[in-house]
Motif scaffolding. Structure first.
Motif, PDB file in Angstrom:
ATOM      1  N   PHE A 143       0.892  -1.169   0.000  1.00 11.39           N
ATOM      2  CA  PHE A 143       0.000   0.000   0.000  1.00 11.39           C
ATOM      3  C   PHE A 143       0.927   1.215   0.000  1.00 11.39           C
ATOM      4  CE2 PHE A 143      -2.299  -3.513   1.671  1.00 11.39           C
ATOM      5  CZ  PHE A 143      -3.626  -3.319   1.348  1.00 11.39           C
ATOM      6  N   GLY A 144       1.174   1.785  -1.195  1.00  8.01           N
ATOM      7  CA  GLY A 144       2.182   2.832  -1.295  1.00  8.01           C
ATOM      8  C   GLY A 144       3.542   2.264  -0.913  1.00  8.01           C
ATOM      9  N   LYS A 145       4.199   2.882   0.049  1.00  8.65           N
ATOM     10  CA  LYS A 145       5.504   2.396   0.499  1.00  8.65           C
ATOM     11  C   LYS A 145       5.394   1.385   1.640  1.00  8.65           C
ATOM     12  CE  LYS A 145       8.463   6.269  -0.910  1.00  8.65           C
ATOM     13  NZ  LYS A 145       7.565   7.163  -1.632  1.00  8.65           N
ATOM     14  N   ARG A 146       4.154   1.078   2.056  1.00 11.75           N
ATOM     15  CA  ARG A 146       3.952   0.084   3.123  1.00 11.75           C
ATOM     16  C   ARG A 146       3.823  -1.308   2.523  1.00 11.75           C
ATOM     17  NH1 ARG A 146      -0.533   3.194   6.902  1.00 11.75           N
ATOM     18  NH2 ARG A 146       0.886   3.799   8.564  1.00 11.75           N
ATOM     19  N   ASP A 147       4.624  -2.241   3.012  1.00 14.49           N
ATOM     20  CA  ASP A 147       4.510  -3.638   2.584  1.00 14.49           C
ATOM     21  C   ASP A 147       3.654  -4.398   3.594  1.00 14.49           C
ATOM     22  OD1 ASP A 147       6.122  -3.397   0.335  1.00 14.49           O
ATOM     23  OD2 ASP A 147       7.954  -3.624   1.529  1.00 14.49           O
ATOM     24  N   TYR A 148       2.780  -5.250   3.061  1.00 11.91           N
ATOM     25  CA  TYR A 148       1.977  -6.111   3.931  1.00 11.91           C
ATOM     26  C   TYR A 148       1.903  -7.500   3.303  1.00 11.91           C
ATOM     27  CZ  TYR A 148      -1.804  -8.075   6.653  1.00 11.91           C
ATOM     28  OH  TYR A 148      -2.543  -8.902   7.463  1.00 11.91           O
ATOM     29  N   ASP A 149       2.584  -8.452   3.914  1.00 10.57           N
ATOM     30  CA  ASP A 149       2.576  -9.839   3.445  1.00 10.57           C
ATOM     31  C   ASP A 149       2.022 -10.715   4.559  1.00 10.57           C
ATOM     32  OD1 ASP A 149       3.771  -9.256   0.957  1.00 10.57           O
ATOM     33  OD2 ASP A 149       5.744  -9.197   1.917  1.00 10.57           O
ATOM     34  N   ALA A 150       1.097 -11.591   4.208  1.00 13.84           N
ATOM     35  CA  ALA A 150       0.458 -12.412   5.230  1.00 13.84           C
ATOM     36  C   ALA A 150       0.152 -13.800   4.677  1.00 13.84           C
ATOM     37  CB  ALA A 150      -0.821 -11.746   5.718  1.00 13.84           C
ATOM     38  N   GLU A 151       0.220 -14.769   5.570  1.00 10.32           N
ATOM     39  CA  GLU A 151      -0.108 -16.149   5.217  1.00 10.32           C
ATOM     40  C   GLU A 151      -0.905 -16.745   6.372  1.00 10.32           C
ATOM     41  OE1 GLU A 151       2.318 -20.288   4.674  1.00 10.32           O
ATOM     42  OE2 GLU A 151       3.161 -18.517   3.695  1.00 10.32           O
ATOM     43  N   GLN A 152      -1.928 -17.513   6.031  1.00 10.03           N
ATOM     44  CA  GLN A 152      -2.744 -18.163   7.057  1.00 10.03           C
ATOM     45  C   GLN A 152      -2.961 -19.615   6.658  1.00 10.03           C
ATOM     46  OE1 GLN A 152      -6.487 -16.223   7.901  1.00 10.03           O
ATOM     47  NE2 GLN A 152      -7.347 -17.997   8.956  1.00 10.03           N
ATOM     48  N   ASN A 153      -2.632 -20.525   7.566  1.00  9.37           N
ATOM     49  CA  ASN A 153      -2.904 -21.949   7.376  1.00  9.37           C
ATOM     50  C   ASN A 153      -3.861 -22.390   8.478  1.00  9.37           C
ATOM     51  OD1 ASN A 153      -0.989 -22.624   5.134  1.00  9.37           O
ATOM     52  ND2 ASN A 153       0.457 -21.781   6.614  1.00  9.37           N
ATOM     53  N   SER A 154      -5.001 -22.929   8.070  1.00  9.51           N
ATOM     54  CA  SER A 154      -6.066 -23.247   9.033  1.00  9.51           C
ATOM     55  C   SER A 154      -6.533 -24.684   8.889  1.00  9.51           C
ATOM     56  CB  SER A 154      -7.271 -22.314   8.830  1.00  9.51           C
ATOM     57  OG  SER A 154      -6.926 -20.978   9.083  1.00  9.51           O
ATOM     58  N   PHE A 155      -6.912 -25.243  10.026  1.00 11.30           N
ATOM     59  CA  PHE A 155      -7.496 -26.589  10.070  1.00 11.30           C
ATOM     60  C   PHE A 155      -8.689 -26.548  11.014  1.00 11.30           C
ATOM     61  CE2 PHE A 155      -7.978 -30.641  12.312  1.00 11.30           C
ATOM     62  CZ  PHE A 155      -8.181 -31.511  11.240  1.00 11.30           C
ATOM     63  N   TYR A 156      -9.784 -27.208  10.613  1.00 14.22           N
ATOM     64  CA  TYR A 156     -10.998 -27.204  11.429  1.00 14.22           C
ATOM     65  C   TYR A 156     -11.635 -28.581  11.363  1.00 14.22           C
ATOM     66  CZ  TYR A 156     -15.951 -26.254  12.595  1.00 14.22           C
ATOM     67  OH  TYR A 156     -17.212 -26.282  13.129  1.00 14.22           O
TER      68      TYR A 156
END
Length: 622
Positions: free
Chosen positions: A265-278
Motif C-alpha cells: 500500500f504505497g511504500k507500506r509492505d503487507y505480506d500475510a499467510e494463514q494456514n487453518s485446520f478445522y
C-alpha cells in the motif's frame, strides 16, 4: 426472492436463487442489494475491498459459513466477499443475533451461511457471461456429471477481468482497482442408504491493483496498491445414520485452507499467510421421548498466521479445542425451546464459556414470536481486519495487551401474515441489542495522523430495530419495504460517541413485476442511507478538514430479465442517480504526505453503471 422459515427456532432469512438473480450478483458482496438486513460498504477508496455490516456492526462480528463450515476468517475477511461468485450460489441464509453453539463461539451479531449449487440437484451445464460499461467482463461455467447412481460431481469455473483506469472525479486516483481473478471449485456428493458424504476442493488466484493513474507504468514515483492472493481450500462432510436407533446420526466435518497474500500500500509492505485446520464431530439423537432431542460434539480450530507489516513480524498461532451440547424441546404444540452451551480452550485467551438460548412460539398459523440470548467471543486481528488503514499515512498504534472481544446479544422478533383490503401482507418486526464486555476500539478521532487501537474502557453497544413488510397488491407484482434504525455507540478516549461512518437510518423499497407467462421480469430497488458522524479531523490544516457529519443519500438499482427456452438475457443499472462521495481521498495530490487518508468512506466511490449478461442452461437429460 426472500423467505423466512416458519419452522426453525432461530429466525433465518433465506435469499433464494430467484433473489440472487434480481441484481448483477457477480459475487457475494453484491448479493445483498435486494435484502434490507445486510449492508455492504467499502473499507477504503483505493483497494476496492468490501465488507458487510449486520446490526450496525462490522462483518467480523458475524460468522461466515459455507454450508455450515466456517470460512473467510482472518486474512480472508478483507477481500473474501469477492471470492464467492454469485452464479455458484444456490442461496444465502442470514440469521441475526445469537447462533447455534454447534458452529462455534465466534458469532456475536449473527451468521451468514452460503449454500452452493449441488451436483445432485443441477443437471444442466450452466454458463453465465457478464459485462458492464466500465469494461469489466466475467464468465462462469458449471457442469454436473453423474458418475454412478450414488456418486455425482460438479465442476465450477469463474473468471473475471477489469483493466480500465477510470477516474471520473479527476483526483488522479482510479475509482476502482483493476482486477484479474481465476476461481475453481470441484465438489463430490455420495448418497448411500445410511451414509452420505460431501467433499470439495477450491483454488483461487487474484491480482488487484489500484492507486494513481499510470501507477502500473511508474511504480517508483506514483502511489499504488498491489494485492496478489493465492487461496486453496479443502473440506469433507460425512454423515452416518444408525440403523438400530431411529433419529440418531453421527456427522463429521473436516476442512483445511491455505491463504497467502503479498501486497503493498504505497511504500507500506503487507505480506500475510494463514494456514487453518478445522474439525467438528456431531452426534444427534432423540432422548427416548418425542419432542426431546440433543446434539453434542467436539470441535477443534487451528490457525497459524505469518504476518509482516514493513519491518514488524506479527507471527502467531491459535489452537482452540471445544466441546458443546445443545438441547431442543418441542413437546408443547407451537412451542420450541433451544438451549446450548459450549466450552472452548484458547491457547492465548484461556477458557470461553458460551451459553445461547432460543425460543419460538407459534401463536397461530399466521403469527410467530421468537426470542434469543447468547454470548460470543472472538480474537482480534487488527491489521488484517483493517487493511483500509494501510492506505493512509496514519501511524497505526497497537498495544501488546489487546484482550479477546466478547459480547452478549439479545433479540426479539415477531412475524405475522394477515389479509387486508383483499391483499395478503407479511409483516416482520425485530429488535436486537449487542452489548460488549470487551471490544477492541479503533480511535480515529484523537489525532488525525494516528489510528489508535485500545481495549474498551467504558460502554459499547448496538441497538438495531427493523420493520419490514412484503405484499402483492396486484398479481405477480411484489412489494418489499423496510425501515431500520441503528443506534451504535462506543466509548472512544473516555467519551461515549456515535460509531463513526455509521448510517443511523436505513430505508428500503424493492418492486418486482413478472409477466403472466414469466417471460419478462422487472426489478427495481431504492435504498435510503441516513447520515452519520465522521471522524474528527479538526487538527488538520483547513484544506484537509472534513465536516462533522456526512449527508443522507439514496441509491437506485434496476434490472430487466427476458427468459427464453434454455436461456435468459438480463440488463440493468446500478447507482442510477450517479451519486458519489466527492473527493473520497484526503490529500489525494500528496499521497506520500502526512495528511493522506483514503479510509474515510461513507458513500459510493463509483458512479452510474450499466451492465448486461446472458444465462444459458444446456440440459443433458434429453
Amino acid at each position: 426472492g426472500q423467505v423466512i422459515s416458519k419452522i426453525d427456532p432461530i429466525k433465518v432469512e433465506k435469499i433464494t436463487s430467484a433473489g440472487l438473480k434480481k441484481a448483477a450478483c457477480c459475487n457475494l458482496a453484491e448479493s445483498f442489494q435486494t435484502s434490507p438486513s445486510v449492508d455492504v460498504e467499502y473499507s477504503d477508496a483505493v483497494s476496492g475491498a468490501k465488507r458487510i455490516q449486520l446490526l450496525g456492526l462490522a462483518g467480523v462480528y458475524s460468522q461466515m459459513l459455507a454450508e455450515k463450515v466456517p470460512t473467510l476468517r482472518g486474512i480472508g475477511a478483507a477481500y473474501g466477499l469477492a471470492y464467492v461468485p454469485g452464479p455458484w450460489m444456490e442461496s444465502i441464509q442470514v440469521s441475526k443475533g445469537s447462533a447455534s453453539v454447534t458452529t462455534g463461539y465466534e458469532s456475536m451479531t449473527g451468521q451468514i451461511n452460503i449454500d452452493y449449487k449441488k451436483p445432485e440437484k443441477h443437471n444442466p451445464t450452466f454458463i453465465n457471461i457478464y459485462g458492464d460499461d466500465n469494461g469489466r467482463g466475467e464468465i462462469n461455467i458449471d457442469h454436473t456429471m453423474e458418475v454412478t447412481d450414488e456418486l455425482s460431481t460438479m465442476l465450477m469455473v469463474h473468471g473475471n477481468y477489469f483493466g480500465s483506469e477510470i477516474d471520473h472525479n479527476d483526483d488522479k486516483f482510479i475509482d476502482k482497482p483493476m482486477v484479474k481473478q481465476l476461481n475453481l471449485f470441484n465438489r463430490w456428493k455420495y448418497q448411500g442408504e445410511h451414509y452420505e458424504s460431501v467433499t470439495g476442493i477450491k483454488g483461487l488466484y487474484e491480482d488487484r491493483q489500484g492507486g494513481q493513474k499510470g501507477y502500473s507504468d511508474d511504480k517508483q514515483n506514483l502511489y499504488g496498491i498491489d494485492v496478489v492472493t493465492r487461496r486453496y481450500e479443502f473440506f469433507t462432510k460425512n454423515g452416518y445414520i444408525f440403523n438400530d436407533e431411529p433419529f440418531s446420526s453421527l456427522g463429521t466435518i473436516v476442512s483445511a485452507s491455505h491463504h497467502k497474500q503479498n501486497s503493498n500500500f504505497g511504500k507500506r509492505d503487507y505480506d500475510a499467510e494463514q494456514n487453518s485446520f478445522y474439525t467438528n464431530i456431531l452426534f444427534q439423537n432423540e432422548l427416548g421421548h418425542e419432542g426431546h432431542s440433543m446434539t453434542s460434539g467436539f470441535s477443534y480450530q487451528y490457525d497459524n498466521y505469518l504476518e509482516h507489516i514493513d519491518t514488524l513480524n506479527n507471527n502467531h498461532y491459535e489452537s482452540v479445542p471445544g466441546v458443546y451440547t445443545e438441547y431442543t424441546y418441542s413437546g408443547i404444540e407451537g412451542l420450541t425451546l433451544l438451549g446450548g452451551i459450549r466450552a472452548d480452550f484458547h491457547n492465548k485467551y484461556k477458557t470461553f464459556i458460551t451459553p445461547r438460548f432460543h425460543l419460538k412460539w407459534a401463536v397461530s398459523d399466521e403469527t410467530t414470536i421468537r426470542a434469543s440470548a447468547g454470548k460470543g467471543f472472538r480474537s482480534p486481528h487488527v491489521y488484517m481486519e483493517n487493511t483500509g488503514l494501510l492506505a493512509t499515512s496514519r501511524d497505526i498504534i497497537v498495544p501488546n495487551n489487546l484482550k479477546e472481544e466478547s459480547a452478549w446479544n439479545y433479540g426479539l422478533n415477531a412475524s405475522t401474515t394477515f389479509d387486508l383490503l383483499g391483499i395478503t401482507w407479511n409483516w416482520n418486526t425485530e429488535y436486537y441489542r449487542t452489548q460488549f464486555d470487551n471490544q477492541v476500539i479503533l480511535d480515529l478521532d484523537t489525532d488525525p495522523s494516528k489510528a489508535i487501537f485500545a481495549n474498551l474502557d467504558g460502554e459499547s453497544y448496538s441497538n438495531s430495530f427493523q420493520i419490514d413488510v412484503n405484499f402483492e397488491p396486484i398479481k405477480r407484482f411484489t412489494v418489499t419495504a423496510a425501515y431500520r434504525l441503528n443506534d451504535v455507540k462506543q466509548t472512544i478516549n473516555g467519551k461515549l460517541e456515535d460509531k463513526p461512518l455509521q448510517s443511523r437510518h436505513k430505508g428500503f423499497l424493492n418492486l418486482v413485476y413478472d409477466t403472466k407467462d414469466k417471460g419478462w421480469s422487472f426489478d427495481f430497488t431504492a435504498e435510503y442511507n441516513g447520515g452519520g458522524r465522521l471522524p474528527n479531523t479538526s487538527a488538520n490544516p483547513e484544506e484537509f478538514r472534513l465536516k462533522e457529519d456526512f449527508p443522507s443519500f439514496v441509491l437506485l438499482y434496476a434490472q430487466i430479465t427476458k427468459k427464453f427456452e434454455g436461456f435468459e438475457i438480463y440488463i440493468g443499472g446500478e447507482n442510477l442517480t450517479d451519486y458519489v462521495q466527492h473527493h473520497p481521498i484526503l490529500s489525494a495530490k500528496d499521497p506520500f504526505g502526512k495528511y493522506f487518508d483514503s479510509s474515510i468512506i461513507w458513500g459510493p466511490v463509483i458512479g452510474r453503471m450499466f451492465y448486461g449478461g446472458i444465462r444459458l442452461s444446456i440440459d443433458h437429460s434429453h
